[in-house]
Design a protein around this motif. Sequence first.
Motif, mmCIF file in Angstrom:
data_model
loop_
_atom_site.group_PDB
_atom_site.id
_atom_site.type_symbol
_atom_site.label_atom_id
_atom_site.label_comp_id
_atom_site.label_asym_id
_atom_site.label_seq_id
_atom_site.Cartn_x
_atom_site.Cartn_y
_atom_site.Cartn_z
ATOM 1 N N ARG A 103 -0.422 16.890 9.950
ATOM 2 C CA ARG A 103 0.633 15.882 10.126
ATOM 3 C C ARG A 103 0.034 14.510 10.416
ATOM 4 N N ASP A 104 -1.000 14.473 11.242
ATOM 5 C CA ASP A 104 -1.667 13.211 11.550
ATOM 6 C C ASP A 104 -2.264 12.562 10.303
ATOM 7 N N SER A 105 -2.682 13.384 9.370
ATOM 8 C CA SER A 105 -3.369 12.864 8.189
ATOM 9 C C SER A 105 -2.477 11.964 7.348
ATOM 10 N N ARG A 106 -1.181 12.157 7.400
ATOM 11 C CA ARG A 106 -0.270 11.222 6.729
ATOM 12 C C ARG A 106 -0.427 9.834 7.333
ATOM 13 N N ALA A 107 -0.497 9.753 8.654
ATOM 14 C CA ALA A 107 -0.689 8.460 9.316
ATOM 15 C C ALA A 107 -2.067 7.879 8.994
ATOM 16 N N PHE A 108 -3.078 8.750 8.873
ATOM 17 C CA PHE A 108 -4.411 8.252 8.521
ATOM 18 C C PHE A 108 -4.392 7.619 7.124
ATOM 19 N N LEU A 109 -3.751 8.304 6.188
ATOM 20 C CA LEU A 109 -3.661 7.782 4.823
ATOM 21 C C LEU A 109 -2.845 6.486 4.793
ATOM 22 N N ASP A 110 -1.774 6.441 5.543
ATOM 23 C CA ASP A 110 -0.956 5.232 5.596
ATOM 24 C C ASP A 110 -1.750 4.065 6.188
ATOM 25 N N THR A 111 -2.609 4.358 7.137
ATOM 26 C CA THR A 111 -3.445 3.319 7.736
ATOM 27 C C THR A 111 -4.393 2.727 6.704
ATOM 28 N N LEU A 112 -5.012 3.582 5.905
ATOM 29 C CA LEU A 112 -5.891 3.081 4.855
ATOM 30 C C LEU A 112 -5.117 2.193 3.884
ATOM 31 N N THR A 113 -3.925 2.619 3.524
ATOM 32 C CA THR A 113 -3.100 1.818 2.622
ATOM 33 C C THR A 113 -2.800 0.448 3.243
ATOM 34 N N ALA A 114 -2.438 0.447 4.510
ATOM 35 C CA ALA A 114 -2.128 -0.806 5.199
ATOM 36 C C ALA A 114 -3.340 -1.723 5.281
#
Length: 245
Positions: A103-114
């Motif tokens: 679940r955290d990995s979605r936030a990690f991926l979103d962080t890279l996108t940001a």
Amino acid sequence: MAKQDIEIKTGDGVAKAGLFRSATASSSRAGIILYMDAFGPRPALDAMAERLAGEGYAVLVPDLFYRKAPYGPFEPKTAFVVEETKVALTALVHGTTQDMTIRDSRAFLDTLTAEGVTGPVGVVGYCMGGARALNAAATYPDRIVAAASFHGGNLASDAADSPHRKAAMIKARVYVGTSGVDRSFPPEQSARLVEALRVAEVDHAIENYTGMAHGWCVSDHSVFNAAGAERHWKRLTTLFAETLI
């Protein structure tokens, strides 16, 4: 090399992370998430992230144990020898489930996108991070194109969250580097993982580093092996060079 200390908002709180970029690169289209081993973020992992960033990638090293912060720090050479730190580490590892990290990995991926990383993403995990890297690749196949595990444990166990059960969901190229003899990933698990990846038609390679012990890639481990680590670097950078394009 530039390191940026950031905070990532997840569904369960805020995870601290390091974001590494080459000082000569104004932007990085491709990114890498480095899933830590059991001893948490520390200088040895920073150095590994810096080496990957030197290849032109943006590299994210999140604290997977953030729910239990503050904790440690732990000394890898003695942490599982001293009873007090062994108990603390075991609680952290077992208290941070695969599902939590997925679940955290979605936030990690979103962080890279940001951060402007809109291209492909590779993941690599060490020790407990190995299974998490493979599970992330299975859960986010639209973004993760390469996944590597080094001395990862329980990659094909009887547990419900074992990565081999999600092989059919993986679209990434997979590389698994195993230590010569590793109780956390015995031969029967290796055979089970190979079969699962083969049946799912996943592009994969599993390589046994004969003579290496669990933890051989990471410089502050007591079993660190410089020659074996360089072999791991060659395999890892080749994997990313061929996929993160």
